[in-house]
Design an enzyme around this catalytic site. Structure first.
Site, mmCIF file in Angstrom:
data_model
loop_
_atom_site.group_PDB
_atom_site.id
_atom_site.type_symbol
_atom_site.label_atom_id
_atom_site.label_comp_id
_atom_site.label_asym_id
_atom_site.label_seq_id
_atom_site.Cartn_x
_atom_site.Cartn_y
_atom_site.Cartn_z
ATOM 1 N N GLY A 19 0.824 -1.202 0.000
ATOM 2 C CA GLY A 19 0.000 0.000 0.000
ATOM 3 C C GLY A 19 0.853 1.245 0.000
ATOM 4 N N ARG A 20 0.261 2.338 -0.481
ATOM 5 C CA ARG A 20 1.001 3.592 -0.542
ATOM 6 C C ARG A 20 0.013 4.736 -0.356
ATOM 7 N NH1 ARG A 20 5.900 5.469 -2.888
ATOM 8 N NH2 ARG A 20 6.456 3.298 -3.340
ATOM 9 N N GLY A 21 0.409 5.723 0.433
ATOM 10 C CA GLY A 21 -0.452 6.880 0.669
ATOM 11 C C GLY A 21 0.373 8.122 0.878
ATOM 12 N N SER B 146 1.015 9.692 3.568
ATOM 13 C CA SER B 146 1.847 9.724 4.768
ATOM 14 C C SER B 146 2.928 8.662 4.772
ATOM 15 C CB SER B 146 0.971 9.551 6.019
ATOM 16 O OG SER B 146 0.264 8.335 5.955
ATOM 17 N N GLY B 147 2.933 7.747 3.792
ATOM 18 C CA GLY B 147 3.984 6.749 3.773
ATOM 19 C C GLY B 147 3.627 5.537 2.951
ATOM 20 N N VAL C 62 3.341 1.236 2.869
ATOM 21 C CA VAL C 62 3.061 0.109 3.748
ATOM 22 C C VAL C 62 3.674 -1.154 3.145
ATOM 23 C CG1 VAL C 62 1.278 -1.215 4.931
ATOM 24 C CG2 VAL C 62 0.905 1.213 4.423
ATOM 25 N N LYS D 216 4.194 0.307 8.287
ATOM 26 C CA LYS D 216 4.110 1.563 7.533
ATOM 27 C C LYS D 216 5.343 2.418 7.811
ATOM 28 C CE LYS D 216 1.044 5.295 6.283
ATOM 29 N NZ LYS D 216 -0.325 5.822 6.357
ATOM 30 N N ASP E 268 -8.577 11.714 6.557
ATOM 31 C CA ASP E 268 -8.328 11.094 5.260
ATOM 32 C C ASP E 268 -9.128 9.802 5.142
ATOM 33 O OD1 ASP E 268 -7.300 10.831 2.741
ATOM 34 O OD2 ASP E 268 -5.372 10.025 3.372
#
Length: 820
Positions: free
Chosen positions: A518-520, A522-523, A525, A539, A631
């Protein structure tokens, strides 16, 4: 020289919170007196109070109780320090000593209870919003807490561990230790035990079954059980149950009641009464010791529990059923005996011997020849096709049920044969008189020389005033430095397994951060496997410039959050510029990956909507600090193996103290395009309503299968095509077709294949549109969203409550009497 400074100290005392009748905390050298009943500690949210609680004539226990009285004027006690040794109503006090120890003294002479703590630091005793009474240093180190020594009640977020147990009260009005205990046994299984006057036994889970036959596991080493605020209970042996009114909002408690049953209660605020929302035993006659020895228990759903003495026996104590029955006769070993038949009756356990393939006469003979035999059970074994004989050494836990095919035969002297034709005696408790138990105290008078005492006080006077003044000033300066809730982080780290990892450990767990899941904003995962073989989501935060103190403060808040619909955080790492969080791994990934999947039928989608709402409501209103997610989007709603939702990526967005949320401010806009509330664009004060808006958009996306970041093509009034945002498109569809019932069919996603509950889906869409209103003042709170989604189940909900029948002598008033 002492006078001016003494005036300053007195002024500080008068201006401090200790001068009021209710206190938020007490510090070293201060006391609570039994002679000042209104002088109590109270939690910041005013839900809990702590002080001296009357338990009889001139008898008091130091306790914690719910501040709100019930409909009958009584209060619900959840903890007691000295339940088995009440103190005198004169000169007794609870004192925080300068050594860091807390003592409870009876009549200022006899110490009956103490925390046995020592420290050189400044300390304070404080009652938290959770009902936990905590002694901690001003630096936040917990020295002692009531959560670690429960009495008969477990509060939400209070752990039951291998070192603690719940013990029932003796009766409804006698708070002293009773006969029933709930604890995690040596085989790692949570059990209920009857520990009676003469014998003890386990009765829950069913003792004749192995733990794994009931879904329990003995293969765990954590040995912990916790009730969360939403009403979900989970133990490390895989025991799980939930309140009938599952969800945030009601005050709850789990109590081992005086009748030996565990019950989960929720407070009905309107009726000011506790309602049972779960209980361990539906039939109270299966609880051991409930009617005492030599008696038979019968249960009727309408009439409750009834106890009867066996023929030839009489009640032993007219006011207490636990003593059971005693014989009218004295059966000698060689005396001729007869056997009285009791059909549909079983006495659990206490078998002298077991004899397979026996005739009735041979079984009767074996009991007659054994002086210790009190009777026998003669039972047909359908599997093997013959009769079984069980001879009994004691007649305990007698239970009559028409469903039993077994027959019990009781051994009685033949000389009293004529008296056995009388019907068995039913227990009738004598509640006409008050029971008072005197507690005699031998207080020794201390011989003191008055002259020496005066000189000692005079010599210490000025120096003592200066020391006291220094402590008071220090307290005024430092009492606000640490929030009252930060100190609870240490307990919650133990309760949730919150761990500090090294960067090297997490690098190894993720194979050098090679498996990205995962990617967002804030960082990123990564998937990893910890040293204890747990699969985790790790994360790696991009905000590496965040200071260590700020990061740890926010991480400590995450560690205190505990809800079934929030992702469980296992630990963190802070080394240099590295900031990482370790979460539980979700098998089915995010909602974003499953929106168009036909694995999510309408039932699962509705449960996802409800669970997500519960998780956000907890963040906004129930946890120790308000947390705005900022978010909310499908990528941050993860699904476990049962497709139950867990909100993720919370806690590092924005934290608020409850009193300051109206003055919120952000250094930058947060969130994801398409899900962000207009409050951000128009530079409005940011409140929990930004999460409500995002939630509404996510729900519409989940139902329609359409992304809010794209455009929806719709027919305009002139027959042409126009582009609309998702919210506007759904709202227009609903208004255009109001009355013909077809609008829900036009917007529903193809993943549900046309199979859905139209009423529930329509309810969910209406709630989602209300959440996605432009004006934040018209949006509901997340707790209101939960309430609206559950509204359609109100009828079933009311029926799901379990009736609470405690067959006791409720009018019997038990009191201690302490001599003055």
């Amino acid at each position: 020289m002492c006078a001016p400074f003494l005036f300053i100290v007195v002024s500080l005392l008068l201006s401090s919170p200790f001068s009021s009748s209710t206190l938020l905390r007490i510090t070293k050298g201060l006391s609570l007196s039994v002679e000042k009943p209104n002088n109590v500690l109270i939690s910041a949210n005013r839900v809990f109070s702590s002080g001296f609680y009357p338990v009889g004539k001139n008898a008091y226990c130091f306790a914690i109780w719910y501040s709100q009285s019930l409909d009958d004027g009584s209060y619900t006690v959840v903890w007691m320090a000295n339940r088995d040794q009440p103190v005198n109503g004169r000169r007794s006090k609870l004192s925080v000593l300068k050594t860091g120890n807390i003592i409870l003294t009876d009549a200022d002479r006899l110490i009956v209870w103490a925390t046995e703590t020592t420290t050189t630091s400044l300390v304070q005793l404080e009652l938290y919003d959770t009902g936990n009474l905590v002694l901690h240093t001003l630096e936040g180190k917990i020295l002692w807490q009531s959560f670690n020594s429960p009495t008969d009640t477990l509060l939400p977020l209070q752990p039951l561990t291998k070192n603690t147990m719940l013990v029932s009260s003796r009766s409804q009005s006698n708070y002293s230790s009773g006969f029933y205990k709930l604890y995690i046994d040596g085989d790692n299984v949570l059990r209920l035990q009857f520990d009676g006057l003469e014998i003890s036994s386990f009765y829950w889970p069913n003792p004749w079954l192995q733990p794994w036959e009931l879904g329990r596991s003995t293969y765990n080493n954590s040995r912990i059980a916790v009730l969360d605020p939403s009403g979900h209970f989970k133990s490390s042996d895989n025991l799980k149950f939930s309140a009938a009114d599952l969800g945030t909002g009601p005050k709850r408690r789990l109590t081992v009641d005086v009748d030996g049953n565990i019950r989960l209660y929720s407070l009905n605020e309107k009726l000011r009464a506790w309602v049972v929302t779960w209980q361990a035993k539906s039939n109270p006659c299966t609880i051991h010791g409930i009617c005492g020895p030599n008696s038979v228990c019968t249960y009727h759903r309408k009439g409750g529990r009834r106890c009867n003495c066996i023929l030839g026996f009489k009640m032993k104590n007219q006011r207490d059923w636990s003593y059971g029955c005693e014989p009218y006769f004295n059966l000698l070993c060689n005396e001729e005996a007869v056997f009285i038949k009791l059909p549909h009756v079983d006495f659990y356990g206490q078998d002298l011997a077991y004899f397979p393939n026996q005739t009735f006469e041979r079984c009767k003979e074996k009991c007659s020849q054994n002086c210790n035999c009190k009777g026998f059970q003669f039972k047909y074994d359908r599997t093997n096709g013959y009769y079984l004989c069980y001879t009994k050494a004691l007649l305990l836990d007698g239970y009559r049920s028409e469903g039993f095919e077994e027959t019990m035969y009781i051994k009685l002297p033949k000389s009293n044969l004529s008296s056995y034709d009388k019907p068995s005696q039913e227990f009738r408790l004598d509640c006409s008189q008050q029971v008072t138990t005197p507690l005699y105290r031998n207080y020794k008078q201390q011989q003191e020389n008055s002259t020496v005492k005066f000189m000692l006080w005079f010599a210490c006077g000025c120096g003592g005033v200066e020391i006291i003044g220094f402590l008071l000033v220090s307290y005024v300066l430092y009492r606000n430095r640490q929030g009252s809730h930060a100190t609870e982080n240490g307990y919650l780290q133990v309760g949730t397994g919150f761990t500090k990892f090294t960067y090297a450990e997490l690098k190894q767990a993720t194979s050098n951060f090679s498996i990205e899941i995962g990617r967002g904003g804030s960082g990123v995962v990564y998937k990893g496997t910890l040293s204890d073989n747990r699969v985790a989501a790790i994360k790696r935060l991009t905000e590496a410039n965040q200071g260590e103190e700020e990061f740890l403060a926010e991480v400590s808040t995450i560690g205190r959050l505990n809800h079934m619909n929030l992702i469980e955080t296992w630990g963190y790492c802070v080394e240099g510029k590295h900031r990482l969080l370790v979460y539980e791994y979700m098998e089915h990934g995010s909602l974003a990956e499953n929106i168009t999947s036909n694995m999510l039928d309408w039932k699962k989608r509705f449960e996802i909507a409800l669970g997500t709402a519960k998780g956000l409501a907890y963040l906004h209103e129930e946890c120790l600090e308000w947390v705005l997610h900022c978010d909310v989007k499908p990528q941050n709603i993860l699904l476990d193996s049962n497709y139950q939702p867990k909100v993720a990526d919370f806690g590092l967005s924005k934290l608020f103290n409850r009193g300051s949320i109206g003055n919120s401010s952000f250094s930058r806009i947060r969130g994801t395009r398409g899900y962000m509330a207009p409050d951000w664009v128009f530079n409005l004060p940011i409140t929990s309503k930004v999460d409500v808006y995002s939630y509404g958009v996510v729900m519409l996306e989940m139902i329609t299968g359409r992304s809010p970041t794209g455009t929806v093509h719709a027919m305009d009034d002139n027959g042409g095509m126009e582009q609309r945002r998702l919210v506007t498109w759904v709202r227009k569809k609903m208004h255009e077709t109001t009355g013909n019932g077809s609008w829900i069919e036009e917007i529903i996603g193809t993943a549900m294949d046309g199979e859905y509950d139209k009423n529930k889906m329509e309810l969910l869409v209406r709630v989602a549109l209300q959440c996605a209103e432009e004006d934040k003042n018209t949006r509901p709170t997340m707790s209101k969203v939960v309430e609206m989604l559950l509204d359609h189940e109100n009828d079933e909900f009311e029926k799901s409550f379990i009736p609470c029948i405690i067959d006791a002598c409720d009018s019997l008033k038990f009191e201690y009497l302490v001599e003055e």
